[in-house]
Scaffold this active site. Structure first.
Site, PDB file in Angstrom:
ATOM      1  CG  HIS A   1     -17.946  65.159   2.111  1.00 19.59           C
ATOM      2  ND1 HIS A   1     -18.331  66.301   2.396  1.00 19.59           N
ATOM      3  CD2 HIS A   1     -19.186  64.557   2.222  1.00 19.59           C
ATOM      4  CE1 HIS A   1     -19.420  66.997   2.021  1.00 19.59           C
ATOM      5  NE2 HIS A   1     -20.364  65.544   1.747  1.00 19.59           N
TER       6      HIS A   1
ATOM      7  CB  SER B   1     -12.751  67.260   0.291  1.00 25.18           C
ATOM      8  OG  SER B   1     -13.678  66.951   1.456  1.00 25.18           O
TER       9      SER B   1
ATOM     10  CB  SER C   1     -16.386  68.047   4.691  1.00 27.01           C
ATOM     11  OG  SER C   1     -16.238  67.325   3.208  1.00 27.01           O
TER      12      SER C   1
ATOM     13  CG  ASP D   1     -20.690  63.260  -2.368  1.00 31.26           C
ATOM     14  OD1 ASP D   1     -21.904  63.732  -2.105  1.00 31.26           O
ATOM     15  OD2 ASP D   1     -20.107  62.667  -0.094  1.00 31.26           O
TER      16      ASP D   1
ATOM     17  CD  GLU E   1     -22.183  58.415  -0.633  1.00 28.24           C
ATOM     18  OE1 GLU E   1     -21.414  57.662  -1.945  1.00 28.24           O
ATOM     19  OE2 GLU E   1     -22.328  58.064   0.321  1.00 28.24           O
TER      20      GLU E   1
ATOM     21  CG  ASN F   1     -28.822  59.383  -2.688  1.00 27.28           C
ATOM     22  OD1 ASN F   1     -28.210  60.174  -2.049  1.00 27.28           O
ATOM     23  ND2 ASN F   1     -30.373  59.650  -3.342  1.00 27.28           N
TER      24      ASN F   1
ATOM     25  CE  LYS G   1     -25.788  58.181  -0.369  1.00 25.00           C
ATOM     26  NZ  LYS G   1     -25.844  59.876   0.558  1.00 25.00           N
TER      27      LYS G   1
ATOM     28  CG  ASP H   1     -25.044  58.413   3.393  1.00 22.43           C
ATOM     29  OD1 ASP H   1     -24.978  59.806   4.665  1.00 22.43           O
ATOM     30  OD2 ASP H   1     -24.004  58.100   3.016  1.00 22.43           O
ATOM     31  CG  ASN H   2     -29.534  60.118   2.535  1.00 19.60           C
ATOM     32  OD1 ASN H   2     -28.434  59.751   1.705  1.00 19.60           O
ATOM     33  ND2 ASN H   2     -30.102  60.827   1.226  1.00 19.60           N
TER      34      ASN H   2
ATOM     35  CB  CYS I   1     -28.983  62.792   9.223  1.00 14.14           C
ATOM     36  SG  CYS I   1     -28.234  63.649   7.163  1.00 14.14           S
TER      37      CYS I   1
ATOM     38  CG  HIS J   1     -24.759  68.483  -1.681  1.00 14.01           C
ATOM     39  ND1 HIS J   1     -23.631  67.188  -1.211  1.00 14.01           N
ATOM     40  CD2 HIS J   1     -23.628  68.625  -2.273  1.00 14.01           C
ATOM     41  CE1 HIS J   1     -22.104  67.053  -1.674  1.00 14.01           C
ATOM     42  NE2 HIS J   1     -22.179  68.214  -2.225  1.00 14.01           N
TER      43      HIS J   1
ATOM     44  CG  HIS K   1     -23.746  60.644   8.041  1.00 18.30           C
ATOM     45  ND1 HIS K   1     -24.109  61.457   8.348  1.00 18.30           N
ATOM     46  CD2 HIS K   1     -24.006  60.465   6.440  1.00 18.30           C
ATOM     47  CE1 HIS K   1     -25.009  62.051   7.250  1.00 18.30           C
ATOM     48  NE2 HIS K   1     -24.620  61.180   6.598  1.00 18.30           N
TER      49      HIS K   1
ATOM     50  CB  SER L   1     -22.668  55.123   1.793  1.00 20.85           C
ATOM     51  OG  SER L   1     -23.791  55.481   2.897  1.00 20.85           O
TER      52      SER L   1
ATOM     53  CD  GLN M   1     -19.771  56.285  -4.572  1.00 21.27           C
ATOM     54  OE1 GLN M   1     -19.767  55.555  -5.763  1.00 21.27           O
ATOM     55  NE2 GLN M   1     -20.495  57.043  -4.331  1.00 21.27           N
TER      56      GLN M   1
END
Lengths: 178, 437
Positions: free
Chosen positions: B56, B79, B84, B132, B157, B182, B187, B191-192, B196, B302, B354, B362, B366
């Protein structure tokens, strides 16, 4: 109120004037005596010449107006066609926000849907997925210019800018007489 | 000869200045990445790496891109989702001379074109993949298999892309070494979940301005994403119903006080439906037809296969685009359905994804994964071709450590006595690999 006149008979009836009726149009002032019978004929001929001349002048003026009408009609038609084309282009499918001043490429999917892409056929290369219809620039007045017409439009813009500048300069550079 | 490749392709290069201002603010919110710049800015461990990235194209990703570059890498970007991209972020990156091919609102064909543009760096091909979702990984494997020999590693990712990698590993089709970013704790558990928790509701609100309090919301899937989604909906006052296939996750949801039921039973009661399963065919034609009028339907998994958007498009008697990414469909019954982001990631399609801070977690993973695969793996001895790895626990802990100062966290240190008592080194790692947090 109903119009009782039969169709096709307007109040005005065109009079045909043949050469044998020439003298019918010429008249002396009431009460004056004819000195010479030729006077009336000469007068009639003079009137005829004037009539011809007026007709020629009117005809010439009318021709100019007619030409202008034709030209205006053509411009009006062109204007309507461009408006229709611009509207159609704005209605073409597009997933992104179009920015004035940029070039966009119109394609047609197999389904018949037309859509704008940022990618040119050259950028697609052999992988170009859909039929290419044309490249357009979105102008700042939100009209579209076909890529091929861009040089002319830019030339016009330059000319207009020059005119505006001259106008401004004329207004702004007033120098009092010494 | 094929025409020269475009230097970049973005929606509007004039947005660069705006993008740069936001990048500067994001840098302060991304302490993990910025500390990597300080730590490795001189030694440049990624020198020689040609990283093709497919992720993204947001402001946060811009900070990632510039971190990779600060560490010596050459980078090209696309992307990983057609909606996104933040056009100002893409423009800000493009003006620096970094080839970026991304704009908000690509067609599916343009999307693949963009991904493909990132493969060749002039005459030289990519030698690292940062992915990703797995689209770039799959593209190179399928369309450019001859390039796979030159690729030192793949870092992935997201959950969906990681599934793809493990599938390839099992089938023997994975042609490089890969790191599953991930499942670093810093991560997926951040992040998730926390990402979210903030971005789902942000996306729904920007799209619809709906009042959430008092509404019934169905969250399909109670993984990390589902947990974050459910928690924020509940915080706004929604009554949240959960559907799950995994008994452990279902029990977790129940223990949190959510009603756990099936989509079929919950959907007719719901005012808002969020799919977060990572699976396909969750909201089916039958489910659509059971919904109340003006139910809001969106996805935060996703891929766009959770909601049967194709059926809606084919069978709705009317479709009105309220604004981009917000469509109102009328069904034959007369009921309406409000679909967000065409069934794609709603937080990125209708919002800005996010927040920076959580993405720093995250993206620090990476970057560390890229350094690992590039510097420690020239002979594929540490990380073997065809295998998927996770980052070691010490690195995971290090990522977390880098984010503490910003939040004013004061960490307690084990005394030598305590360390001996627990049998845990004073500086970690503190937990065994199997610990689940």
């Amino acid at each position: 109120m109903e119009n009782k006149e039969p169709a096709g008979t307007s109040g005005i009836v065109a009079k045909k004037i043949g050469p044998h009726l020439l003298t019918d149009k010429a008249h002396l002032v009431e009460g004056s005596k004819t000195k010479n019978p030729d006077d009336l004929i000469e007068l009639a001929q003079q009137i005829q010449r004037c009539d011809d001349s007026i007709k020629a002048v009117a005809s010439s003026k009318l021709r100019t107006i007619l030409e202008q009408m034709r030209s205006l009609q053509k411009q009006a038609q062109q204007c309507l066609e461009e408006a229709k084309r611009d509207a159609e282009l704005h209605h073409a499918a597009c997933n992104f926000k179009k920015i004035p001043g940029k070039l966009y490429y119109l394609y047609k999917r197999k389904s018949g849907q037309t859509y704008f892409s940022m990618l040119s056929p050259e950028e697609w290369g052999v992988g170009c997925p859909h039929e290419f219809l044309g490249c357009y620039k979105l102008e700042f007045d939100l009209t579209w210019t076909l890529f091929e017409d861009l040089p002319k439009r830019e030339e016009d813009n330059a000319m207009i800018e020059k005119l505006i500048k001259q106008q401004f300069n004329a207004a702004l550079t007033y120098e009092p007489a010494t | 000869m094929a025409p020269a490749k475009a230097q970049y392709k973005v929606a509007d290069i004039n947005l660069a200045e705006f993008g740069r201002k936001e990048i500067e603010i994001a840098e302060n919110e991304m302490p993990g990445l910025m500390s990597l710049r300080r730590q490795y800015g001189e030694s440049k461990p990624l020198q020689g790496a040609r990283i093709a990235g497919c992720l993204h194209m947001t402001i946060q990703t811009a900070v990632l891109i510039e971190t990779l570059q600060a560490l010596g890498a050459k980078v090209q970007w696309s992307s990983c989702n057609i909606f996104s991209t933040q056009d100002h972020a893409a423009a800000a990156i493009a003006v620096t001379g970094t080839p970026v091919y991304a704009w908000k609102g690509e067609t599916d064909e343009e999307y693949m074109w963009c991904v493909e543009q990132t493969i060749m760096f002039g005459d030289e091909p990519l030698n690292m993949i940062l992915d990703d979702g797995g689209d770039l990984t799959n593209l190179v494997h399928e369309k450019f298999p001859h390039l796979m020999d030159g690729i030192y590693g793949i870092t992935e990712e997201t959950t969906t892309g990681v599934h793809n990698l493990y599938k390839m590993m099992e089938n023997g089709t994975l042609k490089s070494a890969a790191i599953n970013v991930n499942d670093s704790v810093t991560k997926s558990k951040f992040d998730n979940l926390y990402g979210c928790r903030e971005s789902l509701v942000d996306g729904i609100k920007r799209a619809t301005d709906v009042m959430l309090a008092g509404k019934v919301a169905l969250v399909a899937g109670y993984g990390d994403v589902g947990k974050g989604s459910a928690q924020s909906l509940r915080a706004f006052g929604c009554r949240v119903l959960i559907s799950e296939v995994d008994p452990i996750n279902a029990l977790q949801a129940a223990m949190e006080g959510y009603e756990v039921t099936t989509v079929e039973k919950a959907a007719p009661k719901a005012n808002i439906i969020v799919t977060a399963t990572g699976c396909t065919s969750i909201i089916t034609p039958e489910v659509f037809q059971s919904l109340q009028n003006d139910t809001i339907v969106c996805n935060i998994g996703h891929f766009d296969c959770e909601i049967d958007v194709a059926w809606l498009n084919a069978n709705a008697v009317e479709k009105v685009e309220v604004k981009p990414q917000v469509d109102r469909f009328k069904l034959a019954s007369g009921n309406h359905i409000i679909l967000l982001a065409e069934g794609r990631l709603v937080n990125l399609g209708c919002g800005t994804g996010h927040p920076s801070f959580v993405m720093s977690n995250s993206f620090t993973n990476q970057t560390i994964a890229q350094i690992e695969l590039w510097t420690n793996n020239k002979d594929f001895k540490v990380y073997k071709r065809g295998e998927v790895y996770m980052l070691p626990k010490t690195l995971d802990e290090q990522v977390a450590r880098l984010h503490l100062d910003k939040l004013g966290v004061e960490l307690t240190t084990l005394s030598p006595f305590q360390s001996k008592y627990l049998g845990i080194p004073q500086k970690g790692p503190f937990k065994p690999e199997y610990y689940r947090y």
